[in-house]
Design an enzyme around this catalytic site. Structure first.
Site, PDB file in Angstrom:
ATOM      1  CG  ASP A  70      98.056 -35.970 120.147  1.00 15.57           C
ATOM      2  OD1 ASP A  70      98.122 -35.210 121.122  1.00 15.57           O
ATOM      3  OD2 ASP A  70      98.579 -37.097 120.127  1.00 15.57           O
ATOM      4  CB  ILE A  71      97.266 -31.421 115.512  1.00 21.45           C
ATOM      5  CG1 ILE A  71      96.761 -30.627 114.300  1.00 21.45           C
ATOM      6  CG2 ILE A  71      98.494 -32.240 115.172  1.00 21.45           C
ATOM      7  CD1 ILE A  71      97.739 -29.569 113.814  1.00 21.45           C
TER       8      ILE A  71
END
Length: 361
Positions: free
Chosen positions: A131-132
């Site tokens: 995920d970011i």
């Protein structure tokens, strides 16, 4: 009484010709999407979409379907450019910083992991995604077949995470995750979760899982009433983040890679360790914006006397430093960054698992 009439054969008994033979194509070779993934152009799914869009030609003819086999002598072009030659299977470890997206191109214009990687790398694809806001170990390879194999849950590789959470930790609930848990209709398999330490309303956990479903750690811990405020992946199977600093990338040597994958995974992935290396890269940590060390072409000399003891002392010192970095104090990230930029990194790092008592080669 027997009849001399020939026995009638049903349609089921009639051997069916392969689809490749029906289309007049040679059934030898490999699927075009697999070849494109092998050289790192795209995943098989993306390669099939590129073929259906008419972007791929074989021997001057535009392909209309990915159901096509190609051989070594076929001339393949993507968007009018020749397909790169098959290169030796290679694997890289990257310490992904928070705030970058694990994708080639982001429609929202956010920075991607490929924007922060150093120059001089071959064409790479990621093994899975982070995920970011997730940090830590991201595995990259130039071999699409290997990436696909390592992503499968059937491979059974353990992913370990260091997690900072906000909320009251229930040790019994963490223990119950070994039996799996269903969250919003999605069942997550066995998860290993242990409480490392608590500080006020915050706590650090170590979490190990083998499926790697989308946002699995955050969803599962959220179901236990815990808010994940920081997530760091420490390992992916036998490959470890170790002392690799944020933003650095390092290649795993071919011999080490073969040993860690094993014959079964090498066969399943169709990895190629006989092809040449088209784009040499240093096997020492490299960070964007800094000159890469010279490519090491000779074998590493024999360990000096006392090397193992010195390396153990270095690891102990680094472990203490990492404990200080993985803190819950406000403003800790900024102090960590300043210390990391001003300090001296260790030049040696072990990024693969080693059995207790084993000696480095």
């Amino acid at each position: 009484m027997t009849s001399d009439r020939p026995k009638k054969t049903s349609r089921k008994d009639t051997p069916r010709k392969p689809a490749a033979a029906e289309s007049g194509q040679n059934d030898k070779g490999e699927r075009i999407a697999k070849r494109m993934a092998r050289v790192g152009v795209a995943s098989r799914r993306d390669a099939e979409a590129m073929i259906e869009a008419g972007r791929v030609t074989v021997n001057g003819k535009v392909l209309a379907s990915p159901a096509f086999n190609v051989g070594p002598s076929d001339r393949i072009e993507v968007d009018g450019k020749p397909l790169p030659a098959v290169e030796r299977t290679r694997l890289f470890l990257f310490h992904k910083p928070a705030g970058v997206v694990t994708t080639n191109r982001d429609p929202e214009g956010r920075r991607t992991v490929f924007d922060v990687l150093p120059e001089g790398l071959p064409r790479l694809i990621t093994v899975g995604r982070l995920d970011i806001n997730t940090e830590g170990l991201l595995v990259l390879t130039n071999d699409g077949g290997l990436a696909r194999t390592l992503e499968l849950p059937t491979t059974g590789w353990l992913r370990r995470y260091r997690v900072r959470v906000h909320g009251k930790v229930d040790a019994e609930a963490l223990e119950g995750l070994k039996d799996g848990i269903a969250v919003d209709g999605v069942f997550y398999g066995a998860i290993e979760a242990t409480l490392d330490r608590e500080q006020g309303s915050n706590a650090w956990l170590t979490v190990g899982l083998r499926e790697g479903k989308n946002r699995e750690v955050k969803n599962v811990l959220g179901a236990l009433g815990l808010d994940v405020t920081r997530l760091i992946r420490l390992s992916y199977g036998p490959f470890q983040l170790g002392t690799l600093a944020e933003g650095e990338v390092q290649e795993i040597k071919g011999r080490t890679l073969r040993d860690q994958l094993g014959e079964r995974l090498i066969t399943e992935a169709g990895a190629n360790f006989d092809a040449p290396i088209a784009t040499p890269f240093s096997n020492k940590p490299v960070r964007a914006g800094r000159p890469a060390p010279a490519v090491e072409i000779s074998e590493r000399p024999a360990p000096r006397e006392g090397f193992v003891k010195n390396r153990k002392r270095d690891r102990d010192d680094h472990r203490e430093e990492m404990r200080g970095r993985l803190q819950t104090r406000p403003g800790g990230r900024r102090e960590d960054d300043e210390r990391r930029d001003s300090g001296t990194r260790h030049s040696r790092a072990a990024h693969v698992w080693m059995a207790p008592g084993a000696r480095p080669q």
